[in-house]
Design an enzyme around this catalytic site. Structure first.
Site, PDB file in Angstrom:
ATOM      1  N   ASP A 115     -43.374-104.227  21.259  1.00 44.66           N
ATOM      2  CA  ASP A 115     -42.176-104.683  21.966  1.00 44.66           C
ATOM      3  C   ASP A 115     -41.388-105.757  21.231  1.00 44.66           C
ATOM      4  O   ASP A 115     -40.418-106.274  21.766  1.00 44.66           O
ATOM      5  CB  ASP A 115     -42.574-105.251  23.336  1.00 44.66           C
ATOM      6  CG  ASP A 115     -43.518-104.332  24.065  1.00 44.66           C
ATOM      7  OD1 ASP A 115     -43.187-103.154  24.208  1.00 44.66           O
ATOM      8  OD2 ASP A 115     -44.610-104.794  24.451  1.00 44.66           O
TER       9      ASP A 115
ATOM     10  N   CYS B  90     -44.449-105.060  16.252  1.00 42.30           N
ATOM     11  CA  CYS B  90     -45.299-104.892  17.430  1.00 42.30           C
ATOM     12  C   CYS B  90     -44.684-103.826  18.340  1.00 42.30           C
ATOM     13  O   CYS B  90     -43.587-103.327  18.083  1.00 42.30           O
ATOM     14  CB  CYS B  90     -45.418-106.194  18.196  1.00 42.30           C
ATOM     15  SG  CYS B  90     -45.988-107.561  17.187  1.00 42.30           S
TER      16      CYS B  90
ATOM     17  N   TYR C 200     -50.057-109.565  14.117  1.00 39.69           N
ATOM     18  CA  TYR C 200     -51.246-108.710  13.999  1.00 39.69           C
ATOM     19  C   TYR C 200     -51.640-108.524  12.538  1.00 39.69           C
ATOM     20  O   TYR C 200     -50.772-108.303  11.694  1.00 39.69           O
ATOM     21  CB  TYR C 200     -50.967-107.321  14.575  1.00 39.69           C
ATOM     22  CG  TYR C 200     -50.883-107.254  16.070  1.00 39.69           C
ATOM     23  CD1 TYR C 200     -51.971-107.611  16.864  1.00 39.69           C
ATOM     24  CD2 TYR C 200     -49.716-106.798  16.685  1.00 39.69           C
ATOM     25  CE1 TYR C 200     -51.890-107.534  18.245  1.00 39.69           C
ATOM     26  CE2 TYR C 200     -49.633-106.714  18.065  1.00 39.69           C
ATOM     27  CZ  TYR C 200     -50.721-107.082  18.842  1.00 39.69           C
ATOM     28  OH  TYR C 200     -50.636-106.995  20.193  1.00 39.69           O
TER      29      TYR C 200
ATOM     30  N   ARG D  14     -37.407 -70.147   7.984  1.00 39.58           N
ATOM     31  CA  ARG D  14     -37.739 -70.705   9.279  1.00 39.58           C
ATOM     32  C   ARG D  14     -37.321 -69.629  10.276  1.00 39.58           C
ATOM     33  O   ARG D  14     -37.794 -68.511  10.177  1.00 39.58           O
ATOM     34  CB  ARG D  14     -36.999 -72.040   9.454  1.00 39.58           C
ATOM     35  CG  ARG D  14     -37.682 -72.995  10.387  1.00 39.58           C
ATOM     36  CD  ARG D  14     -36.963 -74.330  10.443  1.00 39.58           C
ATOM     37  NE  ARG D  14     -35.529 -74.213  10.765  1.00 39.58           N
ATOM     38  CZ  ARG D  14     -34.709 -75.239  10.888  1.00 39.58           C
ATOM     39  NH1 ARG D  14     -35.143 -76.468  10.732  1.00 39.58           N
ATOM     40  NH2 ARG D  14     -33.440 -75.056  11.192  1.00 39.58           N
TER      41      ARG D  14
ATOM     42  N   LYS E  58     -27.784 -81.658  19.277  1.00 41.44           N
ATOM     43  CA  LYS E  58     -29.180 -81.473  19.685  1.00 41.44           C
ATOM     44  C   LYS E  58     -29.894 -82.825  19.704  1.00 41.44           C
ATOM     45  O   LYS E  58     -29.365 -83.823  19.205  1.00 41.44           O
ATOM     46  CB  LYS E  58     -29.867 -80.514  18.723  1.00 41.44           C
ATOM     47  CG  LYS E  58     -29.940 -81.017  17.302  1.00 41.44           C
ATOM     48  CD  LYS E  58     -30.246 -79.888  16.328  1.00 41.44           C
ATOM     49  CE  LYS E  58     -30.345 -80.432  14.917  1.00 41.44           C
ATOM     50  NZ  LYS E  58     -30.278 -79.376  13.910  1.00 41.44           N
TER      51      LYS E  58
ATOM     52  N   ARG F 247     -20.547 -76.437  11.152  1.00 42.17           N
ATOM     53  CA  ARG F 247     -21.493 -76.946  12.157  1.00 42.17           C
ATOM     54  C   ARG F 247     -21.984 -78.342  11.811  1.00 42.17           C
ATOM     55  O   ARG F 247     -23.151 -78.545  11.565  1.00 42.17           O
ATOM     56  CB  ARG F 247     -22.743 -76.052  12.211  1.00 42.17           C
ATOM     57  CG  ARG F 247     -22.567 -74.633  12.641  1.00 42.17           C
ATOM     58  CD  ARG F 247     -23.939 -74.024  12.965  1.00 42.17           C
ATOM     59  NE  ARG F 247     -24.927 -74.184  11.933  1.00 42.17           N
ATOM     60  CZ  ARG F 247     -25.219 -73.262  11.011  1.00 42.17           C
ATOM     61  NH1 ARG F 247     -24.600 -72.109  11.005  1.00 42.17           N
ATOM     62  NH2 ARG F 247     -26.149 -73.508  10.113  1.00 42.17           N
TER      63      ARG F 247
ATOM     64  N   HIS G 108     -28.534 -70.755   7.782  1.00 41.28           N
ATOM     65  CA  HIS G 108     -28.714 -72.207   7.651  1.00 41.28           C
ATOM     66  C   HIS G 108     -29.254 -72.511   6.263  1.00 41.28           C
ATOM     67  O   HIS G 108     -30.169 -71.835   5.798  1.00 41.28           O
ATOM     68  CB  HIS G 108     -29.689 -72.678   8.737  1.00 41.28           C
ATOM     69  CG  HIS G 108     -29.725 -74.167   8.924  1.00 41.28           C
ATOM     70  ND1 HIS G 108     -28.597 -74.940   9.036  1.00 41.28           N
ATOM     71  CD2 HIS G 108     -30.773 -75.025   9.030  1.00 41.28           C
ATOM     72  CE1 HIS G 108     -28.946 -76.220   9.213  1.00 41.28           C
ATOM     73  NE2 HIS G 108     -30.256 -76.293   9.206  1.00 41.28           N
TER      74      HIS G 108
HETATM   75  C1  PLP Z   1     -29.126 -79.534  13.065  1.00 44.14           C
HETATM   76  C2  PLP Z   1     -28.388 -78.362  12.628  1.00 44.14           C
HETATM   77  C3  PLP Z   1     -27.094 -78.485  12.090  1.00 44.14           C
HETATM   78  C4  PLP Z   1     -26.423 -79.807  11.831  1.00 44.14           C
HETATM   79  O1  PLP Z   1     -27.044 -80.430  10.720  1.00 44.14           O
HETATM   80  P1  PLP Z   1     -26.445 -81.763  10.080  1.00 44.14           P
HETATM   81  O2  PLP Z   1     -27.190 -81.893   8.811  1.00 44.14           O
HETATM   82  O3  PLP Z   1     -26.762 -82.853  11.031  1.00 44.14           O
HETATM   83  O4  PLP Z   1     -25.003 -81.560   9.908  1.00 44.14           O
HETATM   84  C5  PLP Z   1     -26.404 -77.320  11.782  1.00 44.14           C
HETATM   85  N1  PLP Z   1     -26.984 -76.107  11.972  1.00 44.14           N
HETATM   86  C6  PLP Z   1     -28.225 -75.966  12.459  1.00 44.14           C
HETATM   87  C7  PLP Z   1     -28.786 -74.600  12.637  1.00 44.14           C
HETATM   88  C8  PLP Z   1     -28.977 -77.071  12.794  1.00 44.14           C
HETATM   89  O5  PLP Z   1     -30.201 -76.928  13.280  1.00 44.14           O
END
Ligand code: PLP
Length: 382
Positions: free
Chosen positions: A319, A317, A270, A142, A44, A227, A171
């Site tokens: 850039d 800055c 700055y 969530r 992602k 994952r 998760h």
């Molecule tokens: C981003 C995400 C992951 C991966 O998380 P990491 O900490 O980068 O391994 C796995 N599952 C879900 C639902 C996520 O949103």
């Protein structure tokens, strides 16, 4: 290549990381006689800033079971890049964009009753069946169906004639913190939720739960798929560097564009926040906060130049940054490493994150769109 600030992305390091993680889970699973989990590679947010199209294709080639992204737009970008493997969309769906799921063969996550109803209608209207992953909220609070309310919420979704349950997942909120007890509570609640699904007539649904931190923390959280995201990009908790020797995938490099002297008592940049307490030589590097360098790096971060560490001084800055090279022989055109190795030294994402009080994820994701990603297949470490 036009600008001198460039993000080098090593697809070889990425694939090596994928293999190291795969070998690790296969090895550990075999020891306990368990079936090794498949790997859903999380890409992602433009593959954590590395560039989703190239990273997605490389991970598909490496053998990822599925790729996962945040929303339908990211999934479409992967398909347009030529990704053929399954693509899981983690995020909540807005009603307007669900057409993309069908057109581009993406697998949605259903995490609310409303999403289930909308997708059932959309699939029925197209006279097709849509495979989805079901998300259970076990304590993150969530997205996801509440773990303690499944008897009420599940029958409607499981009974949707045009929806096909392909997997169920949760998760973790605290998998990276070994002292926090919520992880074990979430694992137990997930087990109970799976029992609930079995009682409703769905006993063998593929399951997944483990992000990177849960993957390294506990094989009991692996289930049928893991994952990982951040691990793939080479960020591994220090305690696990020996069992999972991963390499950073991205290096961020630039060049010195000017060198000049500053007299005692004169200020730099700055806000005149840096005042020279000795005759000082500074160098200007053309990368700033518009390129994703956090403003807090001034006075806190360093770069590598001529094989040495040079502190970032003054202010970051839009850039440019200014570095103190008083004790280093530096010339215009010299390579500057913002993230990565030079000589015997290295600045990694964790160090930069620690310097400014954030997490490695944020550093990687913020590497600006103005910075060109250059893909090479040479390993990161020389
Ligand atoms: C981003 C995400 C992951 C991966 O998380 P990491 O900490 O980068 O391994 C796995 N599952 C879900 C639902 C996520 O949103």
């Amino acid at each position: 290549m036009v600008r001198c600030t460039v993000a080098h992305v090593s697809l070889a390091a990425l694939k090596a990381n994928f293999r190291t993680i795969t070998d690790y889970v296969i090895g550990v699973a075999r020891l306990s006689g368990a079936r090794p989990p498949g790997l859903i590679a999380v890409i992602k947010a433009n593959a954590y800033g590395h560039g989703a199209p190239r990273v997605g294709l490389a991970l598909e080639e490496a053998g990822a079971t599925m790729l996962a992204c945040a929303d339908i737009e990211e999934g479409i970008a992967l398909r347009q890049a030529g990704v053929g493997t399954g693509i899981l969309v983690f995020g909540a769906l807005s009603v307007s964009d669900v057409g993309g799921l069908f057109e581009y063969d993406l697998t949605p996550t259903i995490s609310t009753p409303g999403a289930g109803e909308a997708l059932q209608r959309a699939a029925a209207a197209r006279d097709t069946r849509l495979r989805y992953h079901l998300k259970i909220d076990t304590g993150m609070n969530r997205l996801g169906f509440r773990h303690d309310n499944l008897a009420r919420t599940m029958p409607a979704i499981l009974g949707s004639p045009n929806l096909e349950l392909a997997a169920v997942f949760t998760h973790f909120a605290t998998s990276g913190d070994p002292d926090d007890g919520l992880f074990e509570i979430q694992r137990r609640r997930f087990d109970e939720a799976l029992g609930q699904l079995a009682r409703l007539g769905w006993p063998h649904v593929p399951r997944h739960a483990a992000n990177s931190a849960a993957l390294v923390r506990h094989p009991g959280a692996w289930f049928d798929f893991v994952r990982p995201g951040i691990l793939l990009y080479g960020v591994v908790p220090p305690a696990f560097r020996r069992v999972l020797p991963l390499s950073p995938v991205m290096t961020l490099r630039s060049r010195v564009v000017a060198v000049k002297g500053v007299r005692v008592g004169e200020s730099v940049g700055y806000g005149a926040r840096f005042v020279a307490g000795r005759p000082t030589t500074i160098a200007i590097v053309p990368a700033g906060y518009a390129d994703g360098l956090d403003a807090r790096l001034a006075g806190r971060g360093s770069v590598l130049v001529a094989g040495r560490r040079a502190p970032i001084i003054g202010s970051v800055c839009m850039d440019m940054i200014t570095i103190d090279v008083t004790d280093i022989r530096v010339e215009t055109g010299d390579e500057v490493v913002l993230l990565g190795a030079q000589g015997d030294d290295r600045i990694d994402v964790q160090e930069m994150a620690d310097a400014i009080g954030t997490i490695p994820y944020e550093i990687l994701c913020r590497v600006g769109t103005r910075i060109e990603r250059v893909y090479n297949s040479e390993p990161y470490s020389k």
